[in-house]
Design an enzyme around this catalytic site. Structure first.
Site, mmCIF file in Angstrom:
data_model
loop_
_atom_site.group_PDB
_atom_site.id
_atom_site.type_symbol
_atom_site.label_atom_id
_atom_site.label_comp_id
_atom_site.label_asym_id
_atom_site.label_seq_id
_atom_site.Cartn_x
_atom_site.Cartn_y
_atom_site.Cartn_z
ATOM 1 N N SER A 257 8.863 41.486 -33.123
ATOM 2 C CA SER A 257 7.971 40.656 -32.588
ATOM 3 C C SER A 257 8.453 40.259 -31.100
ATOM 4 C CB SER A 257 7.462 39.569 -33.403
ATOM 5 O OG SER A 257 6.337 38.968 -32.944
ATOM 6 N N ASP B 146 2.360 43.739 -36.125
ATOM 7 C CA ASP B 146 3.821 43.075 -35.878
ATOM 8 C C ASP B 146 4.872 43.412 -36.818
ATOM 9 O OD1 ASP B 146 5.441 40.719 -35.777
ATOM 10 O OD2 ASP B 146 3.753 39.736 -34.690
#
Length: 268
Positions: free
Chosen positions: A48, A160
């Site tokens: 991320s 993600d």
């Protein structure tokens, strides 16, 4: 990538949206103690926003420049509403920020070997990237489903990296690491009254995320966890404070880190 050594020291950079900006402060403090040219890490892995910060650092972007860029980010600069079925936001503004920070460079330009994690949102598979379109992969790694639309890469719908690897220690070990330092920005479990469905849903995600973080960080040799009470994932306007807490956490861990690194080098 460098040739694998008997000892392979890795830095695993966790995600957390705005909370993940603490990684900048952590890198700043590590550099202050070891020196830019003598950082002890043979490789880094990021998930991320840890993927974005780590990618920029491993490309040779000065940590001060990363800090300056972080101070310019705001929630409003990320908002571009979408009708996409996988997210409220298109993610085009996010991708522009990533592209500017990485300056059009790719995996072959890393000065320190670096890997980025993503999640195949359709199959649930966790992926660790060491090649491909770096900007698009980092963009996918930063795209939490429901907020940012997922990214199609090589026929896969990627989201993600923090869904499966909020603190990517497993990825570091899988790539040959023998010693892992993990950063754990954590989730923001609220102590306010839960009085509507949205708050209940968000709080549930925070609780599950924090449990995953603790588990994944727990298998690292050293964990750097900033104190970020009452800091939420979209508190980009508090970037300076968040990065300072990263510096504090790294400073507090420094004696332990140096001692364990020395012992690992001696016995590895």
């Amino acid at each position: 990538m460098r040739m694998l050594k008997k000892r392979m020291i890795a830095l695993s950079l966790g995600g957390g949206a705005a909370r993940g900006l603490s990684n900048v402060g952590i890198l700043k403090e590590l550099e202050k103690n070891f020196g830019k040219e003598k950082m002890p890490f043979d490789m880094m892995v990021g998930s991320s926003i840890g993927g974005l910060v780590g990618a920029a650092y491993c490309l040779g972007v000065p940590v001060q420049d990363i800090e300056d860029a972080a101070l310019k980010v705001s929630s409003s600069r990320l908002v571009d509403f979408s009708l996409n079925s996988t997210g409220l936001l298109k993610g085009e503004k996010l991708e522009k920020i990533i592209s500017k920070m990485l300056d059009g460079k790719g995996f072959n330009d890393f000065q320190i070997p670096f890997a980025v994690t993503t999640t195949d949102i359709e199959t649930g598979e966790e992926l660790v990237h060491t090649s491909g379109n770096l900007v698009r992969i980092v963009r996918a790694s930063c795209s939490w489903p429901g907020f940012f639309s997922s990214t199609e890469i090589d026929g896969r719908l990627l989201a993600d990296g923090g869904i499966r690897n909020s603190v990517p220690t497993k990825a570091a070990y899988a790539m040959g690491a023998t010693f892992v330092v993990a950063t754990n920005p954590g989730f923001s479990i609220s102590d306010e009254k839960i009085d509507n469905v949205f708050k209940a849903l968000v709080q549930s995600i925070q609780i599950m995320g924090e449990e995953l973080n603790e588990y994944q960080a727990g298998i690292a040799n050293v964990v750097i966890k900033p104190e970020l009470k009452n800091i939420h994932q979209f508190d980009f306007d508090r970037a300076r404070y968040i990065m300072a807490r990263g510096e504090d956490a790294a400073r507090e861990c420094m004696k332990e880190l140096k001692r364990k690194l020395w012992f690992h080098t001696l016995t590895g």
